[in-house]
Design a protein around this motif. Structure first.
Motif, short mmCIF file in Angstrom:
data_model
loop_
_atom_site.label_atom_id
_atom_site.label_comp_id
_atom_site.label_asym_id
_atom_site.label_seq_id
_atom_site.Cartn_x
_atom_site.Cartn_y
_atom_site.Cartn_z
N SER A 90 -1.78 -2.35 -2.10
CA SER A 90 -1.16 -3.14 -3.69
C SER A 90 -1.42 -4.59 -3.17
O SER A 90 -1.62 -5.40 -4.07
N GLN A 91 -1.78 -5.16 -2.40
CA GLN A 91 -2.00 -6.71 -1.83
C GLN A 91 -4.15 -6.29 -1.72
O GLN A 91 -4.61 -7.33 -1.68
N SER A 92 -4.85 -5.41 -2.04
CA SER A 92 -6.47 -5.07 -2.07
C SER A 92 -7.22 -6.10 -3.01
O SER A 92 -5.90 -6.02 -4.03
N LYS A 93 -7.50 -7.31 -3.36
CA LYS A 93 -8.11 -7.69 -4.16
C LYS A 93 -9.15 -7.18 -4.82
O LYS A 93 -10.14 -5.94 -4.13
N ILE A 94 -9.19 -6.69 -6.24
CA ILE A 94 -10.06 -5.94 -6.89
C ILE A 94 -10.73 -6.49 -8.63
O ILE A 94 -9.55 -7.41 -8.55
#
Length: 372
Positions: A90-94
């Motif tokens: 949920s903290q992955s930068k996309i």
């Protein structure tokens, strides 16, 4: 006959090389095991996420569901990178693609209010220079541009082949496109065009004297407290971002499909964010009358019969007032929708191109399970 034979052999060789190259440059699709038992809503939602990944050949999928200002459900499955096998979180930068437009609209509404303007005013108020050279465009209102009712158009697909390989800055890009805009016939019917938002981004730069990425990034971090959301500028190094993918043409595999910036900074599609940050914003949008975005939303809500300027009206379920935005570019697909009356919202992010309409399909299944 002999020459035809060699031509066919040549074509067959080229096709074989293409197949080999596509296989070599791709990865096996993600295949997740379904849950052993389904006992409650959480299990049901987990199950449909797994089913969505398997059926639509997704590399990764992140979903958040908000109800009554609470996170009702949050889950991430799959990978940031099929090469490194880093798990999507949920903290992955996309890249969120056109969901970026929502944030431009919200910031613009605040900026206009601070300067004694509103979205029904004409854009010439922020750029006398543009108005002197293109008065017909200068008379357009901020609302018309936000709603894609400006008559402005994007460059044709084929023009991209002749564009310089380096990414132009926002000012140069806008001024290169303005002479190509044909607005003389007064055609203000709806026509979705990214250029509307590139123009608005440029106007903010011109009037404020600051770059678009500086303006928006400061607002995102300080006013909205989104610490992992930003627009990349010319001088910035790109932070590690989730890799995008698309299905291969022949094999049932996934091939990298990275995001490319048409212009830098990229107002219409260039925002990078996380599931957690978008959940936070969606919660505030649901609480439109009470949340910290109250004044922004009120400035965009000119007509009760229409969605807020800068937002799309999205058909998800019957008799529902769903608003939000789709995002889809390169190997990335996203959807942010909410209904203030039901106090309910959904965020869907994937690092795979949506070719089978899985986003709206998944949203409908979530709504049905939760009986919204």
């Amino acid at each position: 006959m002999q020459s035809l034979k060699w031509i066919l052999i040549g074509l067959a060789t080229i096709f074989a090389l293409f197949l080999a190259k596509e296989w070599w440059q791709s990865f096996p699709r993600v295949n997740l095991a379904p849950p052993v038992s389904v006992k409650n809503h959480q299990d049901q939602l987990d199950s449909i996420l797994i089913q969505t990944i398997n059926e639509h050949h997704l590399a990764g999928l992140a979903v958040g569901v908000i109800s009554n200002s609470q996170v009702l459900y949050k889950n991430t499955l799959g990978y940031e990178s099929l090469d490194k096998k880093d798990s999507l979180t949920s903290q992955s930068k996309i890249h969120v693609a056109s969901i970026s437009k929502i944030f431009l609209a919200l910031y613009l509404s605040s900026y206009l209010q601070e300067n004694g303007l509103n979205i029904l005013d004409s854009i010439k108020s922020l750029s006398p220079e543009l108005n002197s050279k293109y008065p017909e465009i200068g008379e357009l209102s901020f609302s018309q541009i936000l709603r894609h009712q400006s008559g402005l158009r994007d460059a044709s697909f084929f023009s991209g082949f002749f564009r310089k390989k380096n990414t132009p800055n926002l000012q140069d890009f806008v001024w290169s496109q303005l002479p190509k805009q044909v607005n003389g016939k007064g055609d203000l019917s709806y026509n979705y065009a990214d250029f509307n938002y590139e123009l608005l981004g440029y106007l903010l730069e011109k009037d404020s004297g600051l770059s678009y990425d500086n303006l928006l990034n400061r607002w995102l971090s300080e006013d909205l407290d989104l610490q992992n959301s930003y627009f990349k500028g010319n001088s910035q190094e790109e932070n590690p971002v989730v890799m995008g993918y698309r299905k291969t043409y022949i094999w049932k595999r996934l091939k990298p499909h990275p995001f490319t910036h048409q212009v830098s900074p990229y107002p219409s599609s260039g925002m990078i964010s996380t599931l957690d940050d978008l959940i936070k914003v969606t919660t505030q949008l649901i609480r439109a009358d009470l949340g910290m975005l109250k004044s922004n939303v009120q400035a965009l809500e000119v007509n009760e019969k229409e969605s807020w300027a800068g937002f799309q009206q999205i058909a998800v379920g019957p008799e529902s007032n769903w608003m939000g935005h789709f995002g889809g570019q390169a190997g990335y697909s996203s959807l942010l929708i909410f209904d203030p009356e039901k106090e309910f919202g959904i965020v869907i992010l994937s690092n795979t191109r949506d070719k089978g309409n899985f986003r709206i399909d998944l949203a409908r299944k979530i709504i049905k399970i939760l009986e919204v």
